[in-house]
Design a protein around this motif. Structure first.
Motif, PDB file in Angstrom:
ATOM      1  N   ASP A  48       1.359   3.034 -30.016  1.00  0.00           N
ATOM      2  CA  ASP A  48       0.084   3.747 -30.168  1.00  0.00           C
ATOM      3  C   ASP A  48       0.290   5.037 -30.948  1.00  0.00           C
ATOM      4  OD1 ASP A  48      -0.675   1.722 -28.508  1.00  0.00           O
ATOM      5  OD2 ASP A  48      -1.330   2.996 -26.851  1.00  0.00           O
ATOM      6  N   GLY A  49      -0.527   5.236 -31.983  1.00  0.00           N
ATOM      7  CA  GLY A  49      -0.283   6.359 -32.876  1.00  0.00           C
ATOM      8  C   GLY A  49      -1.124   7.590 -32.648  1.00  0.00           C
ATOM      9  N   GLU A  50      -2.244   7.461 -31.930  1.00  0.00           N
ATOM     10  CA  GLU A  50      -3.190   8.573 -31.867  1.00  0.00           C
ATOM     11  C   GLU A  50      -2.554   9.842 -31.299  1.00  0.00           C
ATOM     12  OE1 GLU A  50      -5.632   4.778 -31.657  1.00  0.00           O
ATOM     13  OE2 GLU A  50      -3.795   5.538 -30.715  1.00  0.00           O
ATOM     14  N   GLU A  51      -2.070   9.774 -30.079  1.00  0.00           N
ATOM     15  CA  GLU A  51      -1.582  10.994 -29.427  1.00  0.00           C
ATOM     16  C   GLU A  51      -0.223  11.423 -29.965  1.00  0.00           C
ATOM     17  OE1 GLU A  51      -2.006  14.266 -26.892  1.00  0.00           O
ATOM     18  OE2 GLU A  51      -3.380  12.851 -27.833  1.00  0.00           O
ATOM     19  N   THR A  52       0.630  10.468 -30.317  1.00  0.00           N
ATOM     20  CA  THR A  52       1.927  10.830 -30.899  1.00  0.00           C
ATOM     21  C   THR A  52       1.734  11.582 -32.210  1.00  0.00           C
ATOM     22  OG1 THR A  52       2.984   8.904 -29.891  1.00  0.00           O
ATOM     23  CG2 THR A  52       4.139   9.933 -31.718  1.00  0.00           C
ATOM     24  N   MET A  53       0.820  11.117 -33.042  1.00  0.00           N
ATOM     25  CA  MET A  53       0.557  11.811 -34.305  1.00  0.00           C
ATOM     26  C   MET A  53      -0.041  13.193 -34.069  1.00  0.00           C
ATOM     27  SD  MET A  53       1.439  10.491 -37.232  1.00  0.00           S
ATOM     28  CE  MET A  53       0.269  11.089 -38.440  1.00  0.00           C
ATOM     29  N   ARG A  54      -0.945  13.305 -33.129  1.00  0.00           N
ATOM     30  CA  ARG A  54      -1.529  14.619 -32.850  1.00  0.00           C
ATOM     31  C   ARG A  54      -0.472  15.607 -32.393  1.00  0.00           C
ATOM     32  NH1 ARG A  54      -2.626  18.018 -29.193  1.00  0.00           N
ATOM     33  NH2 ARG A  54      -1.738  16.684 -27.558  1.00  0.00           N
TER      34      ARG A  54
ATOM     35  N   GLY B  80       7.163   8.139 -28.152  1.00  0.00           N
ATOM     36  CA  GLY B  80       6.800   7.265 -29.253  1.00  0.00           C
ATOM     37  C   GLY B  80       7.203   7.765 -30.626  1.00  0.00           C
ATOM     38  N   LEU B  81       7.977   8.842 -30.685  1.00  0.00           N
ATOM     39  CA  LEU B  81       8.369   9.410 -31.977  1.00  0.00           C
ATOM     40  C   LEU B  81       9.777   8.961 -32.369  1.00  0.00           C
ATOM     41  CD1 LEU B  81       7.610  11.420 -34.275  1.00  0.00           C
ATOM     42  CD2 LEU B  81       8.880  13.161 -32.996  1.00  0.00           C
ATOM     43  N   ALA B  82       9.939   8.558 -33.611  1.00  0.00           N
ATOM     44  CA  ALA B  82      11.256   8.312 -34.201  1.00  0.00           C
ATOM     45  C   ALA B  82      11.578   9.516 -35.089  1.00  0.00           C
ATOM     46  CB  ALA B  82      11.252   7.020 -35.012  1.00  0.00           C
ATOM     47  N   TRP B  83      12.746  10.094 -34.905  1.00  0.00           N
ATOM     48  CA  TRP B  83      13.114  11.311 -35.630  1.00  0.00           C
ATOM     49  C   TRP B  83      14.609  11.304 -35.904  1.00  0.00           C
ATOM     50  CZ3 TRP B  83      16.368  14.640 -32.711  1.00  0.00           C
ATOM     51  CH2 TRP B  83      16.472  14.315 -31.361  1.00  0.00           C
ATOM     52  N   ARG B  84      15.082  12.254 -36.692  1.00  0.00           N
ATOM     53  CA  ARG B  84      16.496  12.320 -37.056  1.00  0.00           C
ATOM     54  C   ARG B  84      17.167  13.509 -36.377  1.00  0.00           C
ATOM     55  NH1 ARG B  84      17.667   8.937 -41.220  1.00  0.00           N
ATOM     56  NH2 ARG B  84      15.878   8.055 -42.327  1.00  0.00           N
ATOM     57  N   ASP B  85      18.361  13.256 -35.824  1.00  0.00           N
ATOM     58  CA  ASP B  85      19.104  14.363 -35.223  1.00  0.00           C
ATOM     59  C   ASP B  85      19.877  15.112 -36.312  1.00  0.00           C
ATOM     60  OD1 ASP B  85      21.397  12.884 -35.829  1.00  0.00           O
ATOM     61  OD2 ASP B  85      21.757  12.260 -33.762  1.00  0.00           O
ATOM     62  N   ALA B  86      20.708  16.048 -35.902  1.00  0.00           N
ATOM     63  CA  ALA B  86      21.400  16.904 -36.862  1.00  0.00           C
ATOM     64  C   ALA B  86      22.343  16.133 -37.776  1.00  0.00           C
ATOM     65  CB  ALA B  86      22.172  17.988 -36.118  1.00  0.00           C
ATOM     66  N   THR B  87      22.776  14.960 -37.351  1.00  0.00           N
ATOM     67  CA  THR B  87      23.679  14.146 -38.168  1.00  0.00           C
ATOM     68  C   THR B  87      22.918  13.185 -39.079  1.00  0.00           C
ATOM     69  OG1 THR B  87      23.886  12.332 -36.572  1.00  0.00           O
ATOM     70  CG2 THR B  87      25.335  14.243 -36.264  1.00  0.00           C
ATOM     71  N   GLY B  88      21.591  13.130 -38.929  1.00  0.00           N
ATOM     72  CA  GLY B  88      20.795  12.200 -39.714  1.00  0.00           C
ATOM     73  C   GLY B  88      20.547  10.879 -39.019  1.00  0.00           C
ATOM     74  N   ARG B  89      21.117  10.703 -37.825  1.00  0.00           N
ATOM     75  CA  ARG B  89      20.918   9.467 -37.070  1.00  0.00           C
ATOM     76  C   ARG B  89      19.488   9.398 -36.564  1.00  0.00           C
ATOM     77  NH1 ARG B  89      21.193   7.989 -31.571  1.00  0.00           N
ATOM     78  NH2 ARG B  89      21.503  10.201 -31.080  1.00  0.00           N
ATOM     79  N   VAL B  90      18.878   8.190 -36.632  1.00  0.00           N
ATOM     80  CA  VAL B  90      17.512   8.005 -36.163  1.00  0.00           C
ATOM     81  C   VAL B  90      17.499   7.847 -34.641  1.00  0.00           C
ATOM     82  CG1 VAL B  90      15.466   6.529 -36.220  1.00  0.00           C
ATOM     83  CG2 VAL B  90      16.753   6.954 -38.324  1.00  0.00           C
TER      84      VAL B  90
END
Length: 303
Positions: free
Chosen positions: A128-134, A151-161
């Motif tokens: 679900d994208g609504e609240e994660t995007m907000r 629900g967020l995919a992000w990169r840590d300091a090493t670039g790992r997802v």
């Protein structure tokens, strides 16, 4: 950079066209939260590259969101794979703006980490994208920590997802505004408008991506909210719909309630709609209720 703006891009150019329902819902949610939302629909663009260049020529948003619906065309003879095209799109956007690029959509949600690595996007939204995007947009605007957003995919300091698991509520609240997308054009171009009465599917069908993309926990909408959304779209000249639920009749009591709400609004004779449904449970009562609510076609799975 406009600290309150976001550009949402529909990357799906397959034919027949499919209206990007998620962008309609997410865009409305962000707009209600106070963000300035721009939607660039590449489905009908004669030259997608020129369209993107023109849009970003004098516009520097806080972020760019790209909806990725299909990883491939599910067709044995063509075997088309769309991730390389997504990578080209990300590269183009990256060359035109320093804004972070956020991926979302069903295709992305199935393989979030591999796709993010392949195309080198900054963030992704799983499920679900609504609240994660907000929450992400608010964090980017205010320079706050986003690492714990569900629900967020992000990169840590090493670039790992890193992929945070989604956090689903028991119900689904989607105000029926539908103001972002030109849904009437999709109808004129041969596509049905679409709507959800719920998300998630508990069925174990091995061929289906819905549980992976939308979760196995059912989140149902208030039936009256569904009817209000149909009424909103009908007022804009749209009278043919596809219900995007994994299985409309699971749970059966919610399907019946939706049909009753549609009839109570006097829409049953004014709209036509189609749905996916499981063979079980499917009672004569539900069949009659669906027909009276305007259903004219059912796609039953063969499982």
């Amino acid at each position: 950079m406009n600290s309150r703006s976001i550009l949402l891009i529909n990357a799906n150019r397959m034919r027949p066209p499919v209206a990007p329902l998620a962008l309609d819902y997410v865009g409305d949610h962000l707009y209600t939260a106070g963000f300035e939302v721009h939607l660039l629909d590449l489905c009908f663009a004669e030259n997608p590259v020129d369209s993107i260049r023109h849009k970003l020529a004098n516009f520097d948003p806080l972020a760019v969101g790209i909806s990725f619906r299909n990883t491939d065309d599910c067709y044995l003879f063509s075997q088309a794979w769309f991730v390389p095209q997504l990578a080209e799109l990300v590269t183009l956007v990256r060359s035109l703006t320093a804004a972070p690029i956020i991926l979302g959509g069903c295709g992305f949600s199935i393989f979030p980490a591999p796709i993010m690595d392949y195309v080198q996007a900054d963030f992704g939204v799983v499920g679900d994208g609504e609240e994660t995007m907000r929450r992400l947009m608010s964090a980017l605007r205010d320079d706050r920590d986003y690492r714990k957003i569900a629900g967020l995919a992000w990169r840590d300091a090493t670039g790992r997802v890193v992929v945070n698991p989604p956090c689903y509520t028991s119900t689904l609240d989607i105000p029926p505004s539908r103001g972002m997308l030109d849904n009437l054009r999709y109808l004129h171009e041969g596509a049905m408008s679409n709507i959800e009465t719920k998300r998630g599917c508990p069925m174990p069908c091995i061929y289906c991506a819905d549980p992976a993309a939308k979760g196995t926990a059912l989140r149902v909408r208030d039936p009256r909210q569904v009817a209000d959304e149909l009424e909103t779209l009908l007022a804009r000249g749209i009278d043919v719909f596809h219900i995007c639920d994994g299985e409309f009749n699971i749970p059966a009591e919610h399907a019946l309630a939706v049909c009753e709400a549609i009839r109570d609004c006097g829409l049953g004779e004014r709209i036509r709609w189609y749905a996916y449904a499981s063979i079980q449970p499917f009672s004569a009562e539900l069949a009659e209720a669906m027909r009276r609510a305007g259903c004219v076609g059912i796609n039953f799975g063969a499982d």
